[in-house]
Motif scaffolding. Sequence first.
Motif, PDB file in Angstrom:
ATOM      1  N   GLN A 235       0.814  -1.215   0.000  1.00  0.00           N
ATOM      2  CA  GLN A 235       0.000   0.000   0.000  1.00  0.00           C
ATOM      3  C   GLN A 235       0.847   1.265   0.000  1.00  0.00           C
ATOM      4  OE1 GLN A 235      -3.019   0.002   3.000  1.00  0.00           O
ATOM      5  NE2 GLN A 235      -4.154  -1.688   2.068  1.00  0.00           N
ATOM      6  N   GLU A 260     -13.567   2.319   0.101  1.00  0.00           N
ATOM      7  CA  GLU A 260     -12.679   2.137   1.253  1.00  0.00           C
ATOM      8  C   GLU A 260     -11.224   2.037   0.809  1.00  0.00           C
ATOM      9  OE1 GLU A 260     -14.738  -1.874   0.375  1.00  0.00           O
ATOM     10  OE2 GLU A 260     -15.238   0.267   0.470  1.00  0.00           O
ATOM     11  N   ASP A 261     -10.974   1.410  -0.332  1.00  0.00           N
ATOM     12  CA  ASP A 261      -9.606   1.333  -0.844  1.00  0.00           C
ATOM     13  C   ASP A 261      -9.126   2.704  -1.330  1.00  0.00           C
ATOM     14  OD1 ASP A 261      -9.577  -1.358  -0.333  1.00  0.00           O
ATOM     15  OD2 ASP A 261     -10.141  -1.949  -2.366  1.00  0.00           O
ATOM     16  N   GLU A 263     -10.000   5.628  -0.116  1.00  0.00           N
ATOM     17  CA  GLU A 263      -9.690   6.445   1.049  1.00  0.00           C
ATOM     18  C   GLU A 263      -8.401   6.004   1.720  1.00  0.00           C
ATOM     19  OE1 GLU A 263      -9.824   9.553   3.358  1.00  0.00           O
ATOM     20  OE2 GLU A 263     -11.243   9.166   1.728  1.00  0.00           O
ATOM     21  N   ARG A 264      -8.165   4.696   1.754  1.00  0.00           N
ATOM     22  CA  ARG A 264      -6.949   4.184   2.376  1.00  0.00           C
ATOM     23  C   ARG A 264      -5.706   4.683   1.638  1.00  0.00           C
ATOM     24  NH1 ARG A 264      -7.923  -0.775   1.626  1.00  0.00           N
ATOM     25  NH2 ARG A 264      -9.280  -0.977   3.431  1.00  0.00           N
ATOM     26  N   THR A 267      -5.171   8.511   1.980  1.00  0.00           N
ATOM     27  CA  THR A 267      -4.626   8.854   3.291  1.00  0.00           C
ATOM     28  C   THR A 267      -3.113   8.653   3.325  1.00  0.00           C
ATOM     29  OG1 THR A 267      -6.708   8.207   4.338  1.00  0.00           O
ATOM     30  CG2 THR A 267      -4.766   8.353   5.765  1.00  0.00           C
ATOM     31  N   LEU A 268      -2.612   7.670   2.565  1.00  0.00           N
ATOM     32  CA  LEU A 268      -1.173   7.397   2.538  1.00  0.00           C
ATOM     33  C   LEU A 268      -0.414   8.356   1.623  1.00  0.00           C
ATOM     34  CD1 LEU A 268      -1.259   3.480   2.369  1.00  0.00           C
ATOM     35  CD2 LEU A 268      -0.548   4.890   4.322  1.00  0.00           C
TER      36      LEU A 268
END
Length: 447
Positions: A235, A260-261, A263-264, A267-268
């Motif tokens: 990720q 959800e993927d 947003e993940r 965020t990174l």
Amino acid sequence: MAGSTSRVFVSHLAGVPVFDPNGDQVGRVRDLVAMLRVGHRPPRLLGMVVEVLTRRRIFLPMTRVTGIESGQVITTGVLDVRRFEQRPTERLVLGELLDRRVQLVGSGADGGDTGEEVTVLDVSVRRLPARRDWEIDRVFVRRGKGGALRRKGETMTVGWSAVTGFSLEEDAQGAESLVATFERLRPADLANVMHHLSPKRRAEVAAALDDERLADVLEELPDDDQVEILGKLHQERAADVLEAMDPDDAADLLSELPEEDQERLLTLMRPDDAADVRRLLSYEERTAGGLMTTEPIVLRPDATVADALARVRQEDLPPALAAQVFVCRPPDETPTGRYLGTAHFQRLLREPPYTLVASVVDSDLPPLAPDTPLPAVAGFLAAYNLVTAPVVDEGGSLLGAVTVDDVLDHLLPEDWRETEFEDSVFHEDAAAVRGSGAAGSPGRAER
């Protein structure tokens, strides 16, 4: 082998042009097809995978190759223009054999210690004397850890019978040699190579590319391949690659993922990069806002023509974005201050370097609203003979720019990267590919 060449290493064949007997280029070599044989018999080289002028990949049997010399392949001029499809018993030499870990067998100068693990860097092919058959005869390898007198990384060339392990499936095959072989390919051409690899091999090649190179290649791959590759990256690295992509392409890729993927990964990413992508994701996909890039060239009105030309000369700038600069009040980053107009590259070339860009802007050209639908965007570019158009919000701030390549990407059929051209277009060019006077086709039976 035709001419004076008795042996050639396959890395030297990657990308070389293929000519018919009349000297007309019909394509480029993208891989070689071999069939492994039982025991230690050298594999038979069946033919080449040739990418013809329409980017379709076809099979060229070695029986149709009359010469390999001076960095080119000469054919009989008779080609089967059907799309290449790999058979279960076939191996792609560049795509599947390079970077494999195999074992040396036997002993002596040509064999090494029994069972020693080495990595395949290259293989050579040769034409059998007085025959039309070709085979892989030598293997160029790099040793791993050896004895006290051997250094890690030592290379050597051995006969095919001196190694074993090519027929075994490998879970973690490297890709450094394959990547090095195609390092000069344009991103679109490397993407075409990767698209035709197996999913396992595609992931290995992606892992071997640096972030910038992988980002460029991802932008040229079909959506399914993009999602597949991104899903197999760690990720943190996936976020790094998304940062290296153009924001509009990163947004297009993230839009294919579950929320959800998305947003993940956002965020990174670095906050500034993530903010641009989030803004693009807020627009409908087939509108000016959804198509635009947030990184056009923006200058203040007190900048000079010399400043503008210096920005245009940046090596990594796409040609479409280099065709003009957008003049705006500060801030210079999108969304900017008030948009004042566009200064076109040709106009900049006609003005003295000290001229202010504010005096050469085209302020009569109406900008696009972010909700302008795709057909209207295409019509706008066509009507004003533009390759890039500004996108401005209700307050007069420049949000970004839509480039003609992104418009074409969305106007073409969804699978255009896989089909390259409609069959009708391809068949119009087929006669030129086959060469004049060609009759019949070698077909797949020659394998």
